[in-house]
Motif scaffolding. Sequence first.
Motif, PDB file in Angstrom:
ATOM      1  N   UNK A 146     -16.831 -43.089 -77.282  1.00 31.03           N
ATOM      2  CA  UNK A 146     -15.668 -43.921 -77.587  1.00 31.03           C
ATOM      3  C   UNK A 146     -14.899 -43.415 -78.802  1.00 31.03           C
ATOM      4  N   UNK A 202     -18.255 -50.278 -84.068  1.00 32.63           N
ATOM      5  CA  UNK A 202     -17.434 -49.075 -83.974  1.00 32.63           C
ATOM      6  C   UNK A 202     -16.881 -48.941 -82.562  1.00 32.63           C
ATOM      7  N   UNK A 217     -11.439 -52.662 -85.454  1.00 31.51           N
ATOM      8  CA  UNK A 217     -12.880 -52.447 -85.378  1.00 31.51           C
ATOM      9  C   UNK A 217     -13.411 -52.925 -84.038  1.00 31.51           C
ATOM     10  N   UNK A 269     -14.262 -51.177 -80.535  1.00 36.85           N
ATOM     11  CA  UNK A 269     -13.622 -50.932 -79.252  1.00 36.85           C
ATOM     12  C   UNK A 269     -12.472 -49.962 -79.347  1.00 36.85           C
ATOM     13  N   UNK A 270     -12.007 -49.580 -78.182  1.00 39.73           N
ATOM     14  CA  UNK A 270     -10.918 -48.617 -78.108  1.00 39.73           C
ATOM     15  C   UNK A 270      -9.592 -49.367 -78.213  1.00 39.73           C
TER      16      UNK A 270
END
Lengths: 319, 77
Positions: free
Chosen positions: B12, B50, B62, B64-65
């Motif tokens: 990720x 993260x 903060x 996740x994408x």
Amino acid sequence: MEVFTLFADWLVYGVLGLAPATPLSGALQFFVEDVGKIFFLLVLVVFVIGFFRSMLAPERVRKMLGGRNRLFSFPAAVGLGAVTPFCSCSSVPLFIGFLEAGIPLGVTMAFLITSPMINEIAVFLLISTLGLEFTVVYVVTGLVVGLVGGLVIDRLHLEHWVEDYVWKIRMGESALPEGPQGLKARFDYAVDQVKEIVGRLWPYVLGGVAIGAGLHGFVPAEQLMRYAGPENPFAVPLSVLIGIPLYSNATGIIPVVEALLAKGLPVGTVLALMMSVAALSLPEIMMLKKVLKWQMLAVFVGILAVSFIVVGYLFNAFF
Amino acid sequence: MEIKVLGGCCGNCETVMKMVAEKAADLGKDISLEKVTDMGAILGYGVMSTPGVVIDGKVVHAGGIPKPSQIEAWLKG
């Protein structure tokens, strides 16, 4: 969920014209039905949970548990572990962040034990594939194991087996950006969650369904019962051992569990396998190795393995 | 503009690095992009989940994408 059975029957016996009750058609029917059912539920549950997800960010859980009495924090950690989904990559920062907030080691471990074993996706899938009874048994057992594991680690005072650098890290008090606000933002967030989580889980689900289908179609029940049935007194510890190197998320193991139970394997043995696969895995252990000394890791794995074995024997004895 | 992507292990974080770099190139923005993997540093920003994104010392994201539209807003902001 009937519709997925009907669809699988229609496709396998109707369109493909396979004869019923052969190993291949049985396996295919299982595969088609479970892939449809599980992905449908997965998308639905992840989407709904996505609406509420931001309320349970690890940063918030840390605030909820910090500086609280153990009477509150132990049950809360276990409960929050069950409803807070997080990627196993996050277990290291989570671990450090909890300890830094003054949350006791035992409480932190209780959270880490419960979290991979129980999550809302697994719960909904369990209810729809294996029924409410098995689900309640699984969830309650998982909570108890997390609680007991955490309490034991707390009693043993193993803080010195946590890597030294962990205690030196100071966490910044940065004001985190707010989660999605308003209906539209929440909707978009939920859609993104579906993409991200289903994108991460689909190989496990497909793998799990394929194994389940193979078991269903090609492994004779008598043979499985001979090795893992009630006659083998070591079936429970064996299934826990088998589960350690096998890594799957709780969602992926469900179709395998479904097939094993349908073959008539004892509930305790299957429970032990399922918990071991979900909660004890090499990648998770490697990850925790970054923050725990090997003695502590051994205690962690030992406590979990023993709990799963006890759970297995208890259920086999009483059900 | 100084951008840091916080994150340890999963793909990720790489994805986020790429997304930011591409978006900056699209917009013709001059940025310095850095990946932070040190746990002490990540937690120092108050981030536990993260990937996280820090722009000029401020945590903007903060866990996740982020969406391309979010990244665009940060870069323009």
